[in-house]
Design an enzyme around this catalytic site. Sequence first.
Site, PDB file in Angstrom:
ATOM      1  N   SER A 238       0.843  -1.188   0.000  1.00  0.00           N
ATOM      2  CA  SER A 238       0.000   0.000   0.000  1.00  0.00           C
ATOM      3  C   SER A 238       0.878   1.237   0.000  1.00  0.00           C
ATOM      4  CB  SER A 238      -0.902   0.033   1.241  1.00  0.00           C
ATOM      5  OG  SER A 238      -1.689  -1.124   1.345  1.00  0.00           O
TER       6      SER A 238
ATOM      7  N   ASP B 249       6.827  -8.208  12.945  1.00  0.00           N
ATOM      8  CA  ASP B 249       6.960  -9.641  13.189  1.00  0.00           C
ATOM      9  C   ASP B 249       6.086  -9.946  14.401  1.00  0.00           C
ATOM     10  OD1 ASP B 249       7.588 -12.244  13.684  1.00  0.00           O
ATOM     11  OD2 ASP B 249       9.751 -11.995  13.626  1.00  0.00           O
TER      12      ASP B 249
ATOM     13  N   ASP C 254       5.699 -16.015  15.576  1.00  0.00           N
ATOM     14  CA  ASP C 254       6.991 -16.693  15.600  1.00  0.00           C
ATOM     15  C   ASP C 254       6.828 -18.200  15.497  1.00  0.00           C
ATOM     16  OD1 ASP C 254       8.906 -14.548  15.852  1.00  0.00           O
ATOM     17  OD2 ASP C 254       8.058 -14.183  17.837  1.00  0.00           O
TER      18      ASP C 254
END
Length: 734
Positions: free
Chosen positions: A199, A271, A274
């Site tokens: 975007s 992040d 995990d």
Amino acid sequence: MRLSSLILALAALPLVPLSLAQKPYTPTKGSEILWDTYGIPHLYAKSTADLFFLYGYAQAEAHGNLLLHAYGESRGRASEYFQATPASIKADTWVWTNSVPARSADWLKQQTPAFSGYLEAFAAGINAYAAKHPETLSEEAKRVLPITALDPIEHSQHFVHFTFVAGQRLAEPAITTATAATRVTAKLEEFKTDDDAGSNGWAIAPSHSASGKAMLLSNPHLAWAGNQSYFEAEFTAPGIHIYGATQVGLPVLRFAFNDNLGYTHTVNTIDAADLFRIKTTKLPDGSEGYLFDGKALAFEHETHTLKLRQADGTFAEKTLEIRRTIHGAVIKEDAGDPIALRVGGLDKPFMLEQYWQMSTAHNFAEFETALKRLQAPMYNVIYADKDGHIEYFFGGDVPRRSSGDVAYWAGIVPGDTSSTLWHDYLTYAELPKVIDPPNGYVQNTNEPPWDAAWPNNLDPKNYPPYMAPTFISFRTERSLHMLSEDKKISFESMLQKKLSTRAELADRILPDLLAAAAQYGTPQAKDAAAVLARWDRLTEADSKGAVLFYAWTRQFMGPAMSIQTNFAVPYSLADPMHTPGGLKDPAKAAAMLDAAATETMHDFGALDVAWGKVMKFEINSQSNGVVTAPRGPAIDGVSLPGNGGYGNMGVFRVVTYGPLKDGIRTPVHGDGYVAAIEFTSPPHAMMSLSYGDSSQPGSKFHTNQLPLLENKTMREALLNRRAVEAHLEKKENF
């Protein structure tokens, strides 16, 4: 529709458990949907609950088949409702392995009574349309009915947490065993690829605006079909006036503005999930367990049976054996070890309500209060308001980790120790953000947060080393170039910049490439260089040289056009306007140009083929939008010369054209919903939704905005009833 008629119609639909039965809902008399000539629904409701009912009804009318397919998939029952395929079985397995149905039911129980009522009204609106217009829906889509308040919760969790958050984390090769060096490379390439998500977003403060009014540019790039499709609408109810868009199936606007403020999203480099390597061991009873802090723990086991619809309508079954650890579900094996996935935000059930609060806020203080809830597990937020405030915020659930950097957490971390198991997230105060910077703008194009307000960079050293990587794309550099080149930006200039098809990469590297071709090139490479020397460095329909440069870029930067190792000077956060740059190996670059010329001649018979002859704007209007329709010929004959191009070439007007077929590439991703807003009183806004506001088979609203795309124009947002009635397609009364 009369309540009695609705109940009779719903009685003929498939049964659902009584615990999930949808409550009947009748909107207040006088509620209306006005559809304009571009197929945009303008909802006029007598109450907030009525507004949600109308929105559910409108979504079913514009996207009924797609909507019901999406809900069927998010229930983990696509193989049961539709027809079992390897892809549907894999998708259903993913939903059940990650406990989406059970967790969503828990989330629904935790909603406030008011918002729960809004979800029920939204579901009732979908059911009401299905009951009144069953002929508009496919037989397989109708198997998903009736819809309940659980469905939008289930779909939002599946879409955001287990498509975007987990999907961004699970890109191969980061999921497999690797050295630290290849882990970080894999992670960075994953983030920089424009293929799946991306975007642009700008917020311009009064100090940088020619009118003295803040401006916002909302420009998400997602797939042109399927569950990522945007639906544009206007909401009007007592005390509420909102305009914007969201993905089909969601009951609230994710990209929105009202009379006071607006916000947009870009996919960020967060992040928020995990992978953990589980070490197995034997339990005292002889069964398999796993080690954690030196203790043997038992796996949590669950069995689930998928119903698999066969071509003849009969069913087969597939039994799933699901294992979970304290980290999360076991999703695969690697080198003989189970790998468990832990996804952030699964303990935060109020994402949809937060979006509602963001879209109905009246000022920055109210908006920030909603934002601080951090119920959405990812996405950058770019904000502007009529008071002149702007903000960039690196939003989402960043786990509070005890140690490690981006490279470490990009790999598979040890799961046999509590030192790697996170339980908490960084707070709003701890996450990167820029509010009202002195340069007068904030921006993001999916890069890390550090240059959001360049040259007022955020310092990565002030944040945990696992916060975000450091890199840049040429689309980002194009964004910074356009924002900083003018002392003041007018609304008209912002529109022109948004529609720019210039390739920043060409400006950066083309002089060096031409020199390399002159010194080291074959005769064919020199012919190619002559074409590139004449090229206008644009991706307009008549641009000759852009196709050849695209072929060279794939040679120079890899198939995803994101590898930057062939540049002589690496990227520097302090100098984004000039780095990366130069050719590390000019002779190699010249050889790549020769290879690109060979490819271009083979595919098109000329080195100077026009961009718009190869890149076409086409949509198969008979597609229900469930999957990207294969290329043509376009059933309704809509096939227009394309413009705009690949973000990794540094084109801000991103259109990702798909595989070459019959000498043509057609869009699969890129500029979809676009909103340019100036916060005058009332706001002034220009809009675009490239693939139209309806995916129903045969709808003229699926293709009627392609001419705007071809002509690089946008349409005026109709923000009051008088304007809507002057462009009225039809009216529906309730």
